[in-house]
Design a protein around this motif. Structure first.
Motif, mmCIF file in Angstrom:
data_model
loop_
_atom_site.group_PDB
_atom_site.id
_atom_site.type_symbol
_atom_site.label_atom_id
_atom_site.label_comp_id
_atom_site.label_asym_id
_atom_site.label_seq_id
_atom_site.Cartn_x
_atom_site.Cartn_y
_atom_site.Cartn_z
ATOM 1 N N SER A 1 86.296 -15.998 49.207
ATOM 2 C CA SER A 1 85.884 -15.669 50.664
ATOM 3 C C SER A 1 84.472 -15.988 50.899
ATOM 4 C CB SER A 1 85.910 -14.096 50.740
ATOM 5 O OG SER A 1 84.893 -13.319 49.861
ATOM 6 N N GLY A 2 83.430 -16.302 49.948
ATOM 7 C CA GLY A 2 82.102 -16.889 50.115
ATOM 8 C C GLY A 2 82.148 -18.217 49.961
ATOM 9 N N VAL A 3 83.125 -18.998 49.762
ATOM 10 C CA VAL A 3 83.294 -20.411 49.274
ATOM 11 C C VAL A 3 83.729 -21.262 50.698
ATOM 12 C CG1 VAL A 3 84.036 -22.290 48.123
ATOM 13 C CG2 VAL A 3 83.466 -20.111 47.002
ATOM 14 N N ASP A 4 82.878 -22.316 51.119
ATOM 15 C CA ASP A 4 83.348 -22.943 52.140
ATOM 16 C C ASP A 4 83.870 -24.174 51.428
ATOM 17 O OD1 ASP A 4 83.696 -25.088 54.129
ATOM 18 O OD2 ASP A 4 81.590 -24.950 54.856
ATOM 19 N N GLY A 5 85.198 -24.651 51.731
ATOM 20 C CA GLY A 5 85.918 -25.691 50.767
ATOM 21 C C GLY A 5 85.365 -26.966 51.289
ATOM 22 N N ARG A 6 84.887 -26.993 52.608
ATOM 23 C CA ARG A 6 84.485 -28.383 53.148
ATOM 24 C C ARG A 6 83.375 -28.953 52.442
ATOM 25 N NH1 ARG A 6 84.954 -30.561 58.408
ATOM 26 N NH2 ARG A 6 84.096 -32.848 58.383
ATOM 27 N N ILE A 7 82.467 -28.045 51.964
ATOM 28 C CA ILE A 7 81.209 -28.561 51.276
ATOM 29 C C ILE A 7 81.533 -29.232 49.944
ATOM 30 C CG2 ILE A 7 79.076 -27.585 49.939
ATOM 31 C CD1 ILE A 7 78.961 -25.414 52.240
ATOM 32 N N GLY A 8 82.363 -28.547 49.001
ATOM 33 C CA GLY A 8 82.668 -28.975 47.624
ATOM 34 C C GLY A 8 83.690 -30.383 47.940
ATOM 35 N N LEU A 9 84.480 -30.353 49.021
ATOM 36 C CA LEU A 9 85.151 -31.678 49.247
ATOM 37 C C LEU A 9 84.447 -32.674 49.792
ATOM 38 C CD1 LEU A 9 88.057 -32.855 49.677
ATOM 39 C CD2 LEU A 9 88.138 -32.048 52.216
ATOM 40 N N ASP A 10 83.368 -32.627 50.626
ATOM 41 C CA ASP A 10 82.352 -33.591 50.710
ATOM 42 C C ASP A 10 81.398 -34.056 49.626
ATOM 43 O OD1 ASP A 10 82.994 -33.451 53.728
ATOM 44 O OD2 ASP A 10 81.414 -32.133 54.264
ATOM 45 N N ARG A 11 81.167 -33.192 48.857
ATOM 46 C CA ARG A 11 80.376 -33.662 47.549
ATOM 47 C C ARG A 11 81.435 -34.517 46.832
ATOM 48 N NH1 ARG A 11 77.808 -27.845 46.296
ATOM 49 N NH2 ARG A 11 76.055 -28.109 47.473
ATOM 50 N N ALA A 12 82.747 -34.022 46.325
ATOM 51 C CA ALA A 12 83.573 -34.950 45.981
ATOM 52 C C ALA A 12 83.791 -36.258 46.341
ATOM 53 C CB ALA A 12 84.974 -34.255 45.550
ATOM 54 N N MET A 13 83.978 -36.096 47.617
ATOM 55 C CA MET A 13 84.472 -37.730 48.162
ATOM 56 C C MET A 13 83.026 -38.613 48.165
ATOM 57 S SD MET A 13 87.308 -37.628 48.853
ATOM 58 C CE MET A 13 88.433 -36.003 48.589
ATOM 59 N N LYS A 14 82.104 -37.972 47.921
ATOM 60 C CA LYS A 14 80.778 -39.193 47.826
ATOM 61 C C LYS A 14 80.877 -39.797 46.385
ATOM 62 C CE LYS A 14 78.368 -37.130 51.414
ATOM 63 N NZ LYS A 14 77.645 -36.019 51.685
ATOM 64 N N PHE B 1 83.323 -27.212 42.977
ATOM 65 C CA PHE B 1 82.364 -28.548 43.603
ATOM 66 C C PHE B 1 81.581 -27.751 44.768
ATOM 67 C CE2 PHE B 1 85.458 -31.182 41.612
ATOM 68 C CZ PHE B 1 84.666 -32.519 41.394
ATOM 69 N N ASP B 2 81.735 -26.519 45.123
ATOM 70 C CA ASP B 2 80.878 -25.848 45.948
ATOM 71 C C ASP B 2 79.690 -25.076 45.262
ATOM 72 O OD1 ASP B 2 80.692 -24.574 48.959
ATOM 73 O OD2 ASP B 2 80.123 -22.975 47.338
ATOM 74 N N LYS B 3 80.029 -24.764 43.989
ATOM 75 C CA LYS B 3 78.844 -23.766 43.545
ATOM 76 C C LYS B 3 78.351 -24.409 42.229
ATOM 77 C CE LYS B 3 80.413 -19.212 44.602
ATOM 78 N NZ LYS B 3 79.114 -18.407 44.971
ATOM 79 N N GLY B 4 78.812 -25.437 41.639
ATOM 80 C CA GLY B 4 78.537 -26.398 40.666
ATOM 81 C C GLY B 4 79.400 -25.842 39.176
ATOM 82 N N ALA B 5 79.422 -26.812 38.371
ATOM 83 C CA ALA B 5 80.040 -26.476 37.149
ATOM 84 C C ALA B 5 79.516 -25.831 36.317
ATOM 85 C CB ALA B 5 80.160 -27.915 36.276
ATOM 86 N N VAL C 1 83.202 -33.628 36.331
ATOM 87 C CA VAL C 1 82.453 -32.152 36.870
ATOM 88 C C VAL C 1 83.588 -31.176 36.562
ATOM 89 C CG1 VAL C 1 82.003 -30.765 38.975
ATOM 90 C CG2 VAL C 1 81.196 -33.125 38.879
ATOM 91 N N ILE C 2 84.838 -31.466 36.831
ATOM 92 C CA ILE C 2 85.809 -30.533 36.153
ATOM 93 C C ILE C 2 85.860 -30.430 34.619
ATOM 94 C CG2 ILE C 2 88.378 -30.114 36.147
ATOM 95 C CD1 ILE C 2 87.131 -29.905 38.549
ATOM 96 N N MET D 1 93.308 -29.907 46.285
ATOM 97 C CA MET D 1 94.477 -30.904 46.080
ATOM 98 C C MET D 1 93.682 -32.409 46.503
ATOM 99 S SD MET D 1 97.684 -29.032 47.246
ATOM 100 C CE MET D 1 98.698 -30.528 47.292
ATOM 101 N N THR D 2 93.018 -32.297 47.614
ATOM 102 C CA THR D 2 92.357 -33.409 48.025
ATOM 103 C C THR D 2 91.440 -34.139 47.168
ATOM 104 O OG1 THR D 2 92.597 -32.475 50.289
ATOM 105 C CG2 THR D 2 91.359 -34.541 50.229
ATOM 106 N N ILE D 3 90.701 -33.217 46.388
ATOM 107 C CA ILE D 3 89.524 -33.548 45.520
ATOM 108 C C ILE D 3 90.425 -34.092 44.224
ATOM 109 C CG2 ILE D 3 87.842 -32.631 43.649
ATOM 110 C CD1 ILE D 3 87.214 -30.656 45.792
#
Length: 397
Positions: A15-28, A211-215, A37-38, A99-101
């Motif tokens: 509930s405290g995670v914004d999937g967009r942040i992690g996705l943006d990081r992964a796409m770069k 990807f939002d909070k770090g490995a 990272v995984i 899934m997109t990541i």
């Protein structure tokens, strides 16, 4: 940070995670860096088998093929498991972002969610979420930095065996849902012969969190071998039932204290296909190195008849066997027959030993996880609750 002790989804890490942040990081990142990272997080499959997620992705990534697929296993058919349903209804964006990541990591252009037939009521909402993601440019031909990845929902029809990844792929292709021979594995030869990764709903949701909070955030929770948090579906003879979030490595005793099941005489870890653990072993850890589970915890109080529990599970497996291989097709029927003979006081000690030998043969000789794990409950109950079983053995036979 170390998980919630109630069933309120708003208190879960998700509930405290914004999937967009992690996705943006992964796409770069370059695909290999995404997989790294995984790997650093130590994430293992949350469907129960616990296969390292980064290794599965790495194997699919190195195959040279223009067509690759990302499949989300949302066929939550294990009796006693209902935690994926919470993610599908409350946090679908995290699953889709995960899934997109994964698509970025392996170079896939198509994703599929294989949704359990009994979850048809969730489909409209999931389709709306996908449409919204397409509008935001997170999915579709121009999506996510030119990845061109899209996701569709495919429905299952209530077959338990389709939770096994190769049977799931057969079903996606329009075939009868039966497990394939392995090798080849789906990472090489999956959907329509192309490289395919199949991960659980919860696994993809944790990918977004990582990807939002770090490995390192994920790795420092849990144990060295079983990192991170896990959702548990808790039911049975306890004060609180529902979906709980705990760190992996929690002992059965600690878990029972959290849910008010301290007087339990047994706990079924891993659903019908799991193991029945007696009170003498409640200090064991729920982790991949000890008691591995997709998340199902069924609590049995002092009044439960354990033979009845075994019969309930065996009736389920007899119905759900796909019938393709003899050990599972015939074995489940024989084990159920043996349990009914015990209940009627018509089973001799010699025949009970033969049934236990049959269960061990099924574990070794069955083609897929259904037949390999269906005798678990019967064998662990006969082993740990001899007093209840032996009282039913016929001395006349």
């Amino acid at each position: 940070e170390m998980g919630v002790e109630n069933t309120d989804p708003s208190k879960m890490t998700f509930s405290g995670v914004d999937g967009r942040i992690g996705l943006d990081r992964a796409m770069k990142m370059v695909p290999a860096a995404v997989i790294d990272v995984i790997g650093e997080s130590g994430l293992k499959g949350r469907g129960g088998a616990g296969f390292p997620t980064s290794l599965k992705w790495k194997l699919a990534a190195k195959v040279d093929d223009e067509l690759k697929y990302v499949v989300c296993n949302a066929d939550e058919g294990e009796p006693g498991t209902f935690k994926d349903r919470v993610i599908l209804s409350d946090f679908p964006d995290l699953m889709f972002a995960g899934m997109t990541i994964a698509a970025r990591a392996i170079g896939a252009s198509q994703g599929m969610v294989y949704l359990r037939g009994e979850y048809t009521y969730l489909r409209t909402r999931l389709e709306k979420t996908l449409e919204e993601r397409r509008r935001k440019g997170l999915l579709g031909s121009d999506a996510s930095g030119g990845l061109g990845f899209d996701i569709e929902i495919r429905m299952g029809a209530g077959a338990y065996v389709c939770g096994e990844e190769t049977a799931l792929i057969e079903s996606l292709e329009g075939q009868r849902g039966e497990p394939r021979n392995r090798p080849p594995f789906p990472v090489n030869t999956g959907f329509l012969g192309h490289p395919t990764i199949v991960n659980n709903v919860e696994t993809f949701a944790w990918v977004s969190c990582i990807f939002d909070k770090g490995a390192s955030w994920f790795r420092k929770i849990g144990t060295e071998t079983s990192t991170g948090l896990k959702l548990f579906s808790i039911s049975g003879d306890c004060r609180e039932q529902g979906v709980f979030e705990f760190p992996l490595g929690i002992s059965i005793r600690e878990l029972l204290e959290k849910v008010g099941g301290e007087d339990a005489k047994a706990v079924q870890v891993g659903g019908a296909a799991g193991y029945c653990i007696p009170a003498s072993e409640f200090d064991r850890a729920i982790a991949f190195e000890d008691l591995s589970t997709g998340g199902s915890i069924i609590v049995f109080g002092p009044e439960r008849d354990m033979l009845e529990v075994a019969r309930n599970f065996m009736e389920f497996f007899k119905d759900e066997s796909c019938g393709q291989c003899t050990p599972c097709r015939e074995g489940n029927a024989r084990l159920l027959e043996g349990i009914e003979m015990l209940e009627a006081g018509q089973c001799s000690m010699k025949y009970l030993r033969e049934l236990c030998n049959l269960g061990e043969t099924m574990q070794m000789a069955s083609k897929c996880g259904l037949g390999q794990s269906s005798p678990n409950a019967f064998l662990s109950i006969t082993d740990h609750f001899k007093d209840e079983i032996m009282g039913r053995v016929s001395v006349a036979c």
